[in-house]
Design an enzyme around this catalytic site. Structure first.
Site, PDB file in Angstrom:
ATOM      1  N   HIS A 364       6.897  -6.792   7.644  1.00 47.02           N
ATOM      2  CA  HIS A 364       8.010  -5.851   7.511  1.00 47.02           C
ATOM      3  C   HIS A 364       9.167  -6.397   6.687  1.00 47.02           C
ATOM      4  O   HIS A 364       9.851  -5.652   6.006  1.00 47.02           O
ATOM      5  CB  HIS A 364       8.458  -5.381   8.889  1.00 47.02           C
ATOM      6  CG  HIS A 364       7.551  -4.312   9.392  1.00 47.02           C
ATOM      7  ND1 HIS A 364       6.537  -4.571  10.290  1.00 47.02           N
ATOM      8  CD2 HIS A 364       7.439  -3.015   9.049  1.00 47.02           C
ATOM      9  CE1 HIS A 364       5.870  -3.445  10.490  1.00 47.02           C
ATOM     10  NE2 HIS A 364       6.386  -2.488   9.751  1.00 47.02           N
ATOM     11  N   ARG A 471      12.655   4.435   8.298  1.00 51.44           N
ATOM     12  CA  ARG A 471      12.316   3.515   9.394  1.00 51.44           C
ATOM     13  C   ARG A 471      13.548   3.314  10.261  1.00 51.44           C
ATOM     14  O   ARG A 471      14.392   2.472   9.969  1.00 51.44           O
ATOM     15  CB  ARG A 471      11.849   2.166   8.827  1.00 51.44           C
ATOM     16  CG  ARG A 471      10.520   2.212   8.111  1.00 51.44           C
ATOM     17  CD  ARG A 471      10.101   0.806   7.696  1.00 51.44           C
ATOM     18  NE  ARG A 471       8.689   0.722   7.341  1.00 51.44           N
ATOM     19  CZ  ARG A 471       8.221   0.797   6.106  1.00 51.44           C
ATOM     20  NH1 ARG A 471       9.038   0.975   5.098  1.00 51.44           N
ATOM     21  NH2 ARG A 471       6.920   0.699   5.888  1.00 51.44           N
ATOM     22  N   ARG A 507      11.255   8.676  11.232  1.00 49.21           N
ATOM     23  CA  ARG A 507      10.245   8.211  12.176  1.00 49.21           C
ATOM     24  C   ARG A 507      10.949   7.693  13.424  1.00 49.21           C
ATOM     25  O   ARG A 507      11.951   6.983  13.323  1.00 49.21           O
ATOM     26  CB  ARG A 507       9.442   7.081  11.533  1.00 49.21           C
ATOM     27  CG  ARG A 507       8.403   6.512  12.469  1.00 49.21           C
ATOM     28  CD  ARG A 507       7.551   5.506  11.769  1.00 49.21           C
ATOM     29  NE  ARG A 507       8.249   4.253  11.516  1.00 49.21           N
ATOM     30  CZ  ARG A 507       7.694   3.237  10.859  1.00 49.21           C
ATOM     31  NH1 ARG A 507       6.478   3.346  10.372  1.00 49.21           N
ATOM     32  NH2 ARG A 507       8.359   2.127  10.674  1.00 49.21           N
ATOM     33  N   GLU A 605      -2.324   5.819  11.519  1.00 47.63           N
ATOM     34  CA  GLU A 605      -2.365   4.382  11.201  1.00 47.63           C
ATOM     35  C   GLU A 605      -3.296   3.606  12.118  1.00 47.63           C
ATOM     36  O   GLU A 605      -3.314   2.381  12.106  1.00 47.63           O
ATOM     37  CB  GLU A 605      -0.963   3.769  11.168  1.00 47.63           C
ATOM     38  CG  GLU A 605      -0.003   4.237  12.220  1.00 47.63           C
ATOM     39  CD  GLU A 605       1.428   3.746  12.000  1.00 47.63           C
ATOM     40  OE1 GLU A 605       1.699   3.008  11.040  1.00 47.63           O
ATOM     41  OE2 GLU A 605       2.283   4.115  12.808  1.00 47.63           O
ATOM     42  N   ASN A 628      -0.444   0.637   5.787  1.00 51.48           N
ATOM     43  CA  ASN A 628      -0.264  -0.794   6.100  1.00 51.48           C
ATOM     44  C   ASN A 628      -0.954  -1.123   7.420  1.00 51.48           C
ATOM     45  O   ASN A 628      -1.718  -2.077   7.522  1.00 51.48           O
ATOM     46  CB  ASN A 628       1.215  -1.150   6.230  1.00 51.48           C
ATOM     47  CG  ASN A 628       2.022  -0.749   5.030  1.00 51.48           C
ATOM     48  OD1 ASN A 628       1.470  -0.628   3.954  1.00 51.48           O
ATOM     49  ND2 ASN A 628       3.303  -0.519   5.203  1.00 51.48           N
ATOM     50  N   ASP A 629      -0.656  -0.327   8.417  1.00 47.79           N
ATOM     51  CA  ASP A 629      -1.298  -0.577   9.712  1.00 47.79           C
ATOM     52  C   ASP A 629      -2.748  -0.130   9.696  1.00 47.79           C
ATOM     53  O   ASP A 629      -3.611  -0.800  10.252  1.00 47.79           O
ATOM     54  CB  ASP A 629      -0.532   0.145  10.827  1.00 47.79           C
ATOM     55  CG  ASP A 629       0.656  -0.686  11.278  1.00 47.79           C
ATOM     56  OD1 ASP A 629       0.485  -1.896  11.455  1.00 47.79           O
ATOM     57  OD2 ASP A 629       1.759  -0.131  11.418  1.00 47.79           O
ATOM     58  N   ARG A 639      -1.869  -8.046   9.538  1.00 47.59           N
ATOM     59  CA  ARG A 639      -1.149  -7.885   8.269  1.00 47.59           C
ATOM     60  C   ARG A 639      -0.136  -8.983   8.032  1.00 47.59           C
ATOM     61  O   ARG A 639       0.420  -9.135   6.949  1.00 47.59           O
ATOM     62  CB  ARG A 639      -0.467  -6.504   8.215  1.00 47.59           C
ATOM     63  CG  ARG A 639       0.635  -6.333   9.238  1.00 47.59           C
ATOM     64  CD  ARG A 639       1.066  -4.885   9.393  1.00 47.59           C
ATOM     65  NE  ARG A 639       2.223  -4.534   8.614  1.00 47.59           N
ATOM     66  CZ  ARG A 639       2.864  -3.361   8.703  1.00 47.59           C
ATOM     67  NH1 ARG A 639       2.400  -2.417   9.521  1.00 47.59           N
ATOM     68  NH2 ARG A 639       3.905  -3.100   7.984  1.00 47.59           N
ATOM     69  N   CYS A 676       2.552   6.915   3.303  1.00 43.54           N
ATOM     70  CA  CYS A 676       3.828   6.205   3.176  1.00 43.54           C
ATOM     71  C   CYS A 676       3.671   4.696   3.317  1.00 43.54           C
ATOM     72  O   CYS A 676       4.646   3.984   3.489  1.00 43.54           O
ATOM     73  CB  CYS A 676       4.844   6.731   4.174  1.00 43.54           C
ATOM     74  SG  CYS A 676       4.327   6.571   5.876  1.00 43.54           S
TER      75      CYS A 676
HETATM   76  C1  PEP Z   1       2.435   1.712   7.765  1.00 41.37           C
HETATM   77  O1  PEP Z   1       1.951   1.159   8.750  1.00 41.37           O
HETATM   78  O2  PEP Z   1       1.808   1.919   6.719  1.00 41.37           O
HETATM   79  C2  PEP Z   1       3.835   2.185   7.784  1.00 41.37           C
HETATM   80  C3  PEP Z   1       4.319   2.909   6.815  1.00 41.37           C
HETATM   81  O3  PEP Z   1       4.597   1.764   8.819  1.00 41.37           O
HETATM   82  P1  PEP Z   1       5.183   0.297   8.961  1.00 41.37           P
HETATM   83  O4  PEP Z   1       4.877  -0.457   7.717  1.00 41.37           O
HETATM   84  O5  PEP Z   1       6.648   0.439   9.209  1.00 41.37           O
HETATM   85  O6  PEP Z   1       4.454  -0.237  10.151  1.00 41.37           O
HETATM   86 MG    MG Z   2       3.016   1.253  10.645  1.00 43.01          MG
END
Ligand code: PEP
Ligand code: MG
Length: 756
Positions: A364, A471, A507, A605, A628-629, A639, A676
């Protein structure tokens, strides 16, 4: 054996440099195996030779001089094939060649093992003995285990350029010291280091001199008084429940704090020019060392008490707000673990780069840095944090390299590169108000991901059509407690107002995993599989409801609010969250507020959400893929873990198939599907996302102009063909190569993220 091995590794880890580390290795391994010689060879950068780097038992004059071609002799063969040799008479082996001048003629027995790190052969570890005998199984196992553990230390040293320094002292032209890591946010940052160190960790305190000696002494005295008071309170509280001999420990603590012992010594160091935290560190660590070496067990155990006292005093020193660093105009944050909170603390406009040992490009903190357009390198081993405060650094976010105190020529070269970057950005300015539409008329919406109010300006000037992911946890991170309803409402209102009438997707709080609030600590073995996102907020409706009320109230009269739930893993969570939102909305209506019910969305996710995307789409107005998740959960790759960062790849064909499924199920229900995650801002991935049929992409403001450029120059039909080819590739690297070829063929090669 295990104990001995641990001790050796600890000692090696504490070595000042690679040379010292290698000399400890050869000494200790020789002692442990009771052999007559132990030698380490390291692979040269060009992978053509292994060089004798340290020995205990052979002739030390040949250190750095004996070079064995890879594939030749026993050493060269181990260096080539990674196999081990255990021979009773080495000279009788057909591949044996004598290492000239090393003096190994007197040895017969030979045990040599490769030093391998992440599949790469870094060198060879050898023990030798006069007696002609095979080393037994236990000895063999010991050497293999030792070598595996040492590989990490050697790799770290190599990553920081130290191996090269030792191997090639003669022909080095310029002395460039650098650190390598994972390229995480592209770009070039030139500035001065501010070291980020974990609080209340003595070993992490950097070296700094005192700017005002009297003030530092005052700070120390105040901290010591505060700790004394704490200890006295504890002592009184425990008086009725602890026997006298246990209570005596508090007296020991108080005595240690006495002005004639510890504090006197610390003050002396401050008077000699150290800042209070550095002086405390020096004195405490000296005492720890002395006590550790004592034979008396009781006294040895006092080490824990001394460390504890040190930590307590440090905590008070660090609580002092005046300790906030003076940020240089171009600040490079560097440290073991640069946190999102540390990043948020840097005054606006001063952050020029981020370098962190922990984390990878999808952590993050890297995402936040990307939102700010700040070049970032993550997963950097062996940062000499102690010596970096104020030192000039160049962060090359394209290739994941950080130069320490760069020479003038390098400085000039990178300044030029940074200028070229700015030029490209200026050119892209021209398409700011044009739509994201392909030459064959496929139109997408481009949104920004944001978390900082500071991004707003940047987002609007990048031509964003709205916010695709706000976020909300970011403003929670920069406080010392949960923000109240009114406090949150004001923040949300500001964002909704600047973007109005454009949509803003907020979110709900997504903490846990690697996003911690300092005032709400969560300790878990597996934080990414634990209490995260919606799981926390559903368990704490008092926190959740305050946030929902604040969002809804903030939207009054603007009507551009969208609410989205993170980390949904089952339909029940989705239903519970929707129910809470509906109830909160009803309550506000009854309180007389005139609010429109927002559009609601769910983040996809987790693999279970992909499988149930159709069911979810029935309940929500839109789906938004958090790639990402989703990538980490589909591939079972943390990650945030540097060690497996090479396996984390959103272009894995399995991830692409999951994306395809989500878009299809969402569209079947007539709902919009957005993405996203970070891949939405990567020009090569965008080729696929376009073909997959996403309705909108949401990314950092810094990436948006480049993504728009791709879309405006790439016909949908070409993207569709690329998707078709990608699905038949065997691995993500092949997919990326193929996508990059498409970009190059359409004159978009300049946008490729080098190093990705
Ligand atoms: C993701 O998981 O792709 C996402 C956009 O949320 P974050 O990166 O804040 O976990
Ligand atoms: Mg996420």
């Amino acid at each position: 054996m295990l104990k001995m091995m641990r001790r050796i590794v600890q000692e090696v880890n504490a070595a000042q440099d690679l040379e010292q580390a290698l000399s400890i290795i050869v000494q200790r391994v020789r002692e442990a195996l009771e052999t007559q010689s132990c030698t380490v060879f390291l692979m040269e950068k060009d992978q053509q030779h292994v060089v004798l780097m340290a020995t205990e038992g052979l002739n030390k004059d040949v250190i750095g001089k004996v070079k064995v071609p890879v594939g030749h002799g026993l050493i060269g063969l181990i260096g080539q094939k990674g196999e081990l040799f255990n021979l009773d008479k080495a000279s009788e082996h057909p591949s044996f060649i004598d290492l000239e001048g090393a003096g190994e003629e007197r040895f017969n027995a030979f045990l040599g093992v490769p030093i391998i790190h992440h599949r790469r052969i870094l060198g060879v570890l050898v023990v030798q003995q006069q007696e002609a005998r095979r080393f037994d199984e236990a000895e063999e196992a010991f050497l293999i285990t030792m070598s595996a553990q040492l590989a990490g230390v050697i790799a770290n040293a190599e990553a920081s350029g130290k191996v090269g320094d030792i191997c090639e002292p003669a022909d080095k032209l310029i002395d460039v010291t650098f650190l390598d890591g994972i390229p995480s946010v592209p770009g070039v940052g030139i500035g001065h280091a501010i070291v980020v160190y974990p609080l209340a960790d003595l070993t992490a305190v950097p070296e700094k001199s005192a700017t005002d000696i009297d003030a530092e002494i005052q700070k120390l005295n105040a901290a010591i008084i505060a700790v004394r008071e704490d200890i006295q309170v504890m002592q009184q509280r425990m008086a009725s429940s602890l026997p006298d001999e246990e209570l005596a420990i508090f007296d020991v603590y108080l005595k240690m704090l006495d002005s004639h012992s510890l504090s006197g010594e610390i003050t002396e160091h401050i008077k000699n020019g150290l800042w209070a935290q550095g002086a405390l560190k020096k004195v405490i660590l000296e005492h720890v060392k002395q006590f550790e070496e004592m034979d008396d067990e009781y006294l040895r155990e006092r080490v824990t008490d001394i460390k504890d006292i040190g930590r307590r005093v440090l905590m008070y020193l660090q609580r002092d707000k005046h300790n906030l660093p003076e940020y240089p105009e171009q600040t490079i944050l560097i440290g073991e673990e640069v946190t999102a909170a540390a990043l948020v603390e840097v005054p606006e406009g001063k952050l020029a780069g981020v370098v962190s040992a922990k984390g990878s490009s999808n952590s993050h903190v890297a995402i936040l840095a990307r939102a700010l357009g700040v070049p970032t390198v993550m997963g950097v081993n062996n940062i000499p944090a102690n010596q970096l405060e104020g030192v000039e650094l160049i962060v090359n976010g394209y290739h994941g390299r950080v130069y320490i105190a760069p020479p003038l020529a390098l400085h000039k070269e990178f300044t030029l590169l940074a200028q070229e970057e700015r030029q490209l950005d200026e050119e892209l300015e021209n398409i700011r108000d044009l739509p994201a539409e392909t030459p064959d008329n496929k139109r997408l919406s481009l949104y920004v991901n944001t978390g900082l109010v500071a991004d707003v300006e940047r987002s609007l000037s990048a031509g964003a059509e709205g916010v695709g992911l706000y976020r909300t946890e970011v403003p929670f991170m920069s406080r010392e407690r949960f923000p109240g309803e009114e406090e949150q409402r004001a923040i949300y209102r500001q964002l909704l107002t600047v973007f109005s009438p454009r949509p803003v997707v907020m979110r709900t709080l997504d903490i846990g995993g690697d996003k911690m609030l300092p005032y709400f600590p969560i300790q878990e073995e597996n934080p990414f599989l634990g209490w995260r996102g919606i799981r926390i907020t559903l368990d704490h409706p008092e926190i959740f409801t305050v946030q929902l009320r604040a969002m809804l109230k903030a939207s009054e009269g603007l009507d551009n609010l969208h609410i989205m739930f993170p980390m949904i893993s089952c339909l029940t969570e989705a239903d519970d969250a929707i129910l809470l939102l509906q109830k909160t909305y009803q309550d506000l209506r009854e309180e007389g507020l005139n609010i429109t019910y927002p559009k609601i969305g769910v983040m996809i996710e987790i693999p279970s959400a992909v499988t149930q995307a159709g069911e979810l789409a029935k309940r929500f107005d839109f789906l938004s893929v958090g790639s990402n998740d989703l990538t980490q959960y589909i591939l079972a790759v943390d990650r945030n873990n540097t060690r497996v960062a090479n396996l984390y790849n959103a272009l894995h064909p399995a991830v692409i198939r999951a994306l395809q499924e989500v878009v299809m199920r969402g569209h079947e229900q007539g709902k919009t599907v957005s993405i996203c995650g970070e891949m939405a801002g990567d020009p090569a991935s965008v080729v696929l996302l376009l073909a997959l049929g996403f309705d909108s992409l949401s990314m950092s403001a810094a990436s948006l102009p480049r993504v728009k450029w791709v879309i405006r120059n790439l016909p949908l039909i070409v993207a569709e063909e690329a998707l078709h080819n990608a699905l038949s590739q065997v691995n993500p690297q092949a997919v990326r190569r193929q996508l990059e070829r498409v970009l190059i063929e359409h004159d978009l090669g300049g946008l490729i993220w080098a190093g990705k």
